[in-house]
Design a protein around this motif. Structure first.
Motif, mmCIF file in Angstrom:
data_model
loop_
_atom_site.group_PDB
_atom_site.id
_atom_site.type_symbol
_atom_site.label_atom_id
_atom_site.label_comp_id
_atom_site.label_asym_id
_atom_site.label_seq_id
_atom_site.Cartn_x
_atom_site.Cartn_y
_atom_site.Cartn_z
ATOM 1 N N ILE A 4 0.618 -0.805 -0.107
ATOM 2 C CA ILE A 4 0.201 0.040 0.091
ATOM 3 C C ILE A 4 1.234 0.767 -0.222
ATOM 4 O O ILE A 4 0.188 2.779 0.511
ATOM 5 C CB ILE A 4 -1.220 0.000 1.187
ATOM 6 N N ALA A 5 1.781 1.422 -0.402
ATOM 7 C CA ALA A 5 3.235 2.414 -0.364
ATOM 8 C C ALA A 5 2.332 3.389 -1.291
ATOM 9 O O ALA A 5 2.583 4.475 -1.277
ATOM 10 C CB ALA A 5 4.723 2.068 -0.924
ATOM 11 N N ALA A 6 1.543 3.096 -2.255
ATOM 12 C CA ALA A 6 1.163 4.332 -3.191
ATOM 13 C C ALA A 6 -0.526 5.113 -2.701
ATOM 14 O O ALA A 6 -0.540 6.075 -2.380
ATOM 15 C CB ALA A 6 1.023 3.621 -4.310
ATOM 16 N N SER A 7 -0.354 4.143 -1.410
ATOM 17 C CA SER A 7 -1.586 4.818 -1.183
ATOM 18 C C SER A 7 -1.251 5.304 0.256
ATOM 19 O O SER A 7 -1.433 6.416 0.535
ATOM 20 C CB SER A 7 -2.703 3.963 -0.218
ATOM 21 N N ARG A 8 0.499 4.968 0.803
ATOM 22 C CA ARG A 8 0.661 6.058 2.080
ATOM 23 C C ARG A 8 0.312 7.334 1.577
ATOM 24 O O ARG A 8 0.443 8.190 2.241
ATOM 25 C CB ARG A 8 1.898 5.267 2.400
ATOM 26 N N SER A 9 1.714 7.591 0.566
ATOM 27 C CA SER A 9 2.147 8.269 0.080
ATOM 28 C C SER A 9 0.914 9.533 -0.493
ATOM 29 O O SER A 9 0.821 10.563 -0.238
ATOM 30 C CB SER A 9 3.341 8.903 -0.871
ATOM 31 N N ARG A 10 -0.934 9.257 -0.560
ATOM 32 C CA ARG A 10 -1.474 9.810 -1.207
ATOM 33 C C ARG A 10 -2.047 9.935 0.456
ATOM 34 O O ARG A 10 -2.453 11.509 0.192
ATOM 35 C CB ARG A 10 -2.732 9.528 -1.918
ATOM 36 N N GLU A 11 -2.121 9.376 1.196
ATOM 37 C CA GLU A 11 -2.887 9.987 2.415
ATOM 38 C C GLU A 11 -2.281 11.151 3.228
ATOM 39 O O GLU A 11 -2.250 12.013 3.878
ATOM 40 C CB GLU A 11 -3.329 9.194 3.486
ATOM 41 N N PHE A 12 -0.485 11.314 2.758
ATOM 42 C CA PHE A 12 0.090 11.524 3.648
ATOM 43 C C PHE A 12 0.503 13.374 3.196
ATOM 44 O O PHE A 12 0.115 14.287 3.385
ATOM 45 C CB PHE A 12 1.742 11.165 3.345
ATOM 46 N N ASP A 13 -0.048 13.690 1.500
ATOM 47 C CA ASP A 13 -0.471 14.197 1.244
ATOM 48 C C ASP A 13 -1.574 14.843 1.285
ATOM 49 O O ASP A 13 -1.522 16.423 2.239
ATOM 50 C CB ASP A 13 -0.099 14.730 -0.044
ATOM 51 N N TYR A 14 -2.580 15.091 1.712
ATOM 52 C CA TYR A 14 -3.885 14.989 2.243
ATOM 53 C C TYR A 14 -3.748 15.293 3.548
ATOM 54 O O TYR A 14 -4.463 16.668 3.752
ATOM 55 C CB TYR A 14 -5.244 13.984 1.828
ATOM 56 N N LEU A 15 -3.773 15.071 4.539
ATOM 57 C CA LEU A 15 -3.627 14.789 6.004
ATOM 58 C C LEU A 15 -2.239 16.264 6.240
ATOM 59 O O LEU A 15 -2.757 16.704 7.451
ATOM 60 C CB LEU A 15 -3.271 14.119 6.879
#
Length: 270
Positions: free
Chosen positions: A232-243
């Motif tokens: 889920i590495a790609a999802s992690r960076s998307r979550e970080f950008d949003y948060l």
């Protein structure tokens, strides 16, 4: 009226990039809890950085049976099947929980504020009993840690089947934990497909709108990384950008949400 919400980042210490992202979000006040994979070889070197932030966030143990570190681990399917059939060794699981609790405390200098589980294994039958036993042995006279209650899932995210299965395999966890003397999170959110295509921003807005006072939402942020062991590495960076961005702060304002450490109902009412 403002409602208080605990936002917890799972998987601290799984990797350097995940941990660095979580530390940045803690510094920015965008998280109020994180749970540690204490088996990780990264944990000893990261513990001091996390402890320095422990006044602003709850620091918990992310009990793990499915992610391989120094020793092989069995897949979630194994634990799901064996727990439902009650074909697991309670003493062996208790010893594993004790080992992870002790490794957390060895490097952090104290016991965790709460316990949850990687892929929610802590709430499965037999495993939950072993965990309760381990905690009672280590905490003794200290206030018990609070526990995440996956069966209190209040929103299905973008995968109703996944959420239905989670509630089913963890049924009665909340009731049994409270009977054993634990405080539990009364409402749980953050479950979704964890795919890069998922609308994390839209889902978070739904969770913020739906969540009641003292809810807990999990998340899985991290800095960008090419980690073959992390699906889920790609999802992690998307979550970080949003948060870490302005949109999340605005959504919290719109829904009158304050990100705070968890307070059990008895403590909050005192």
């Amino acid at each position: 009226m403002t409602k208080r919400l605990t936002l917890c980042a799972d998987d601290f210490a799984q990797s350097g990039s995940i941990s660095a992202g979580i530390l940045q979000l803690l510094d920015a006040g965008r998280l109020s809890a994180t749970s540690v994979m204490s088996q990780s070889p990264h944990w000893p070197s990261l513990a001091a950085d996390l402890k320095a932030r422990s006044q602003r966030a709850d620091i918990g143990l992310h009990f793990n049976l499915t992610h391989s570190f120094d020793a092989p681990a069995k897949p979630l399917s194994h634990w799901l099947m064996k727990s439902q059939l009650r074909q697991l060794s309670l003493p062996a699981l208790r010893d594993e929980a004790l080992a992870q609790i002790d490794r957390f405390a060895e490097h952090f200098g104290r016991l965790p504020d709460f316990v949850d589980g990687h892929q929610h294994v802590h709430a499965l039958p037999v495993i939950r009993d072993a965990l309760f036993d381990a905690i009672q042995r280590r905490w003794q006279q200290l206030p018990l840690p609070y526990l995440r209650a996956p069966d209190k899932l209040g929103h299905p995210g973008d995968n109703r089947l996944k959420s239905l299965i989670l509630r089913s395999v963890c049924i009665n966890f909340d009731e049994q934990a409270q009977e054993a003397g634990f405080a539990t999170t009364p409402w749980f959110g953050g479950m979704y497909s964890l795919t890069p295509q998922a609308d994390f921003s839209g889902l978070m807005q739904a969770w913020l709108a739906r969540s009641p006072e003292q809810a807990l939402i999990m998340c899985h942020p991290g800095l960008p990384a090419s980690d073959a062991d992390d699906p889920i590495a790609a999802s992690r960076s998307r979550e970080f950008d949003y948060l870490s961005g302005d949109a999340f702060a605005e959504h919290c304002r719109q829904h009158k949400v304050e990100i705070v450490r968890f307070q059990p109902a008895a403590v909050a009412a005192a």
